[in-house]
Write an enzyme that holds these catalytic residues in place. Structure first.
Site, short mmCIF file in Angstrom:
data_model
loop_
_atom_site.label_atom_id
_atom_site.label_comp_id
_atom_site.label_asym_id
_atom_site.label_seq_id
_atom_site.Cartn_x
_atom_site.Cartn_y
_atom_site.Cartn_z
N CYS A 76 0.86 -1.18 0.00
CA CYS A 76 0.00 0.00 0.00
C CYS A 76 0.88 1.21 0.00
CB CYS A 76 -0.93 0.01 1.20
SG CYS A 76 -0.10 0.49 2.70
N ARG A 128 -10.42 9.37 3.60
CA ARG A 128 -10.47 8.07 4.28
C ARG A 128 -10.53 8.26 5.80
NH1 ARG A 128 -5.60 5.36 3.72
NH2 ARG A 128 -6.66 3.98 5.16
N ASP A 175 0.86 7.42 13.12
CA ASP A 175 -0.13 8.19 12.36
C ASP A 175 -0.02 9.70 12.64
OD1 ASP A 175 -1.07 5.90 11.24
OD2 ASP A 175 -2.89 5.77 12.44
C1 UD1 Z 1 -3.20 0.06 12.22
C2 UD1 Z 1 -3.91 1.35 11.89
C3 UD1 Z 1 -2.96 2.34 11.25
C4 UD1 Z 1 -1.71 2.52 12.11
C5 UD1 Z 1 -1.09 1.19 12.48
C6 UD1 Z 1 0.06 1.30 13.46
C7 UD1 Z 1 -6.18 0.62 11.49
C8 UD1 Z 1 -7.30 0.44 10.52
N1 UD1 Z 1 -5.02 1.08 11.00
O1 UD1 Z 1 -2.77 -0.49 10.98
O2 UD1 Z 1 -3.63 3.58 11.10
O3 UD1 Z 1 -0.76 3.30 11.41
O4 UD1 Z 1 -2.08 0.32 13.06
O5 UD1 Z 1 -0.37 1.95 14.60
O6 UD1 Z 1 -6.34 0.41 12.68
N2 UD1 Z 1 2.92 -6.51 10.38
C9 UD1 Z 1 3.50 -7.70 10.00
N3 UD1 Z 1 2.69 -8.78 9.80
C10 UD1 Z 1 1.34 -8.72 9.97
C11 UD1 Z 1 0.76 -7.49 10.37
C12 UD1 Z 1 1.58 -6.39 10.57
O7 UD1 Z 1 4.71 -7.78 9.83
O8 UD1 Z 1 0.66 -9.74 9.77
C13 UD1 Z 1 3.77 -5.31 10.60
C14 UD1 Z 1 3.45 -4.15 9.67
O9 UD1 Z 1 4.10 -4.29 8.43
C15 UD1 Z 1 3.95 -2.97 10.45
C16 UD1 Z 1 3.71 -3.40 11.92
O10 UD1 Z 1 3.49 -4.80 11.88
O11 UD1 Z 1 5.33 -2.80 10.26
C17 UD1 Z 1 2.54 -2.75 12.58
O12 UD1 Z 1 1.41 -2.84 11.73
P1 UD1 Z 1 -0.06 -3.02 12.30
O13 UD1 Z 1 -0.09 -2.65 13.75
O14 UD1 Z 1 -0.57 -4.35 11.90
O15 UD1 Z 1 -0.85 -1.91 11.48
P2 UD1 Z 1 -2.32 -2.02 10.92
O16 UD1 Z 1 -3.17 -2.83 11.82
O17 UD1 Z 1 -2.26 -2.39 9.49
#
Ligand code: UD1
Length: 422
Positions: A116, A396, A304
């Site tokens: 993304c 958004r 954020d």
């Molecule tokens: C959510 C928020 C977003 C915010 C982010 C971090 C929502 C809808 N969005 O995004 O606004 O910026 O939290 O606070 O709530 N990761 C992995 N594997 C996974 C999942 C995540 O490696 O399966 C990594 C991601 O690449 C990233 C980190 O974990 O580096 C944190 O991401 P994550 O907390 O999952 O963010 P979102 O839930 O996508």
């Protein structure tokens, strides 16, 4: 093409109320699929991501309607278990529906989300959680097919992910028996999701700490719930007042969720008073550079809020180092800020902002949600007119950015077509 046309250089004065939190309402809408009754979700913002979630719920056979600030979901007879490609593409975080669909319907098919605007978005932790509860995951031709009757289990995350923690909670609520989620994310939006699930009769404990315990398998009833205020929208308006100068009050968000942001703004020379009813920020003198700002999972400094704060620091005296620890590609606002006269050097995950005496208006383009909001923050501080395009990214997460800033005395007009989001 829509744009925000900003006449900068005016101090901000007045009071503004933030709307319901995007990052809270999206998992809550997904959770409503688990209810056998009617869910009345109040303080539900009118955002394009909310509209996309509503479309997904309708596609799954739920009846959804809006009554003023509430979205009402009747998920008593869901029929679908697949989310088509075009609906997945509408919203990056639609993967949050995975656990809920699987839990409710016994199977789920979604197209795999790719990268993304913030860089790669892996979902390995989401899938690991489903596997830990006995679900099977097959990946074929860009689609994910998950199935199985879930049972309680141990989920241990290798890193804290907000979305994976929420998906795990939604799956576990449907799984027979007890689930423990260890190294869970601790964001306030996860506590809000727990509170919503409890209001439907689920047994969930521990959200806000790193261990969440769920006794699953109970049928869930309907309920009425008010979504928490959006702390990132609040952080954006505080950063705007810091950038442009002035005296503003932000209401509707919990000050405790913003303490790392307000601490930095105070260090930069703003006077911040946080109370139960409002957060007030005054900036009369110059903004000063601050100690390094490192983004981190909650309760650390939120990723954020990085871009809006950076926009404010471009007009500080001295230098400020930013270290982005959460996402790989989260400095896309930097080149656009440079078009307004900002002096920022980026190396990998580090950005150094050298404050300049003033920014000047310029045509700039938003590439992502918070980066787009940051361009508006900078435009408010800049001399002259800026035109911010790429407004669909900002829609958004901000229900009416121009209207809110207007309440604070800013001159921001939206030009071009305006799609009213219901
Ligand atoms: C959510 C928020 C977003 C915010 C982010 C971090 C929502 C809808 N969005 O995004 O606004 O910026 O939290 O606070 O709530 N990761 C992995 N594997 C996974 C999942 C995540 O490696 O399966 C990594 C991601 O690449 C990233 C980190 O974990 O580096 C944190 O991401 P994550 O907390 O999952 O963010 P979102 O839930 O996508």
């Amino acid at each position: 093409m829509s744009a925000f046309v900003v006449q900068g250089g005016r101090r901000l004065e007045g009071s503004v109320q933030v709307h319901g939190a995007k990052n809270s309402v999206l998992p809550i809408l997904a959770a409503s699929l688990l209810s056998g009754g009617e869910c009345v979700i109040k303080n539900c913002p009118r955002l394009s991501d909310v509209a996309a979630s509503v479309e997904i719920l309708r596609h799954l056979g739920c009846r959804v309607r809006r009554e003023e600030d509430a979205v009402i979901v009747d998920a008593s007879q869901p029929t679908g278990w697949e989310v088509p490609d075009e609906l997945m593409r509408e919203m990056r975080s639609s993967v949050i529906f995975l656990g809920a669909i699987l839990g409710r319907m016994g199977r789920a098919k979604l197209c795999a989300p790719g990268g993304c605007e913030l860089g790669p978005r892996p979902i390995d932790l989401h899938l690991a959680a489903i596997r830990a509860l006995g679900g099977t995951v097959e990946e074929e031709g860009g689609s994910l097919l998950c199935s199985g009757a879930l049972r309680g289990g141990e989920i241990v995350f290798s890193l804290r992910s907000v979305g994976a923690t929420e998906n795990a909670m939604l799956s576990a609520v449907c799984a027979q028996g007890q689930t423990t989620i260890t190294n869970a994310a601790r964001e306030p939006e996860i506590v809000d999701l727990q509170n919503f699930l409890r209001c439907l009769g689920a047994d969930v404990q521990g959200a806000g700490s790193s261990v969440i315990t769920i006794r699953g398998g109970r049928p869930l009833h309907g309920g009425e719930f008010t979504v928490m205020g959006d702390r990132i929208v609040a952080a954006t308006y505080l950063a705007a007042a810091a950038a442009a100068g002035g005296d503003v009050q932000v209401t509707g968000a919990d000050w405790r969720h913003l303490s790392t942001v307000t601490a930095v703004l105070a260090e930069a020379g703003c006077t911040v008073e946080s109370g139960l009813r409002a957060i007030r920020l005054r900036r009369t003198g110059p903004l000063r550079g601050v100690r390094p700002v490192r983004t981190a999972p909650y309760p650390g400094f939120p990723t954020d809020a990085q871009a809006p704060l950076m926009a404010a620091m471009t007009v500080s005296t001295g230098a400020t180092v930013f270290v982005e620890n959460i996402f790989e590609s989260r400095y896309r606002h930097v080149d656009e800020l440079a078009r307004m006269g900002a002096d920022i050097r980026v190396e990998g995950r580090v950005a150094v902002v050298y404050g300049v005496p003033a920014l000047h208006g310029a045509p700039v383009q938003a590439a992502d949600l918070r980066g787009g909001a940051a361009l508006v923050v900078a435009a408010l501080a800049a001399r002259g007119e800026s035109v911010v395009t790429g407004v669909q990214h900002i829609d958004r997460g901000y229900q009416d950015l121009a209207g809110d800033l207007d309440l604070l005395g800013a001159q921001v007009k939206r030009s071009g077509e305006f799609v009213k989001i219901t």
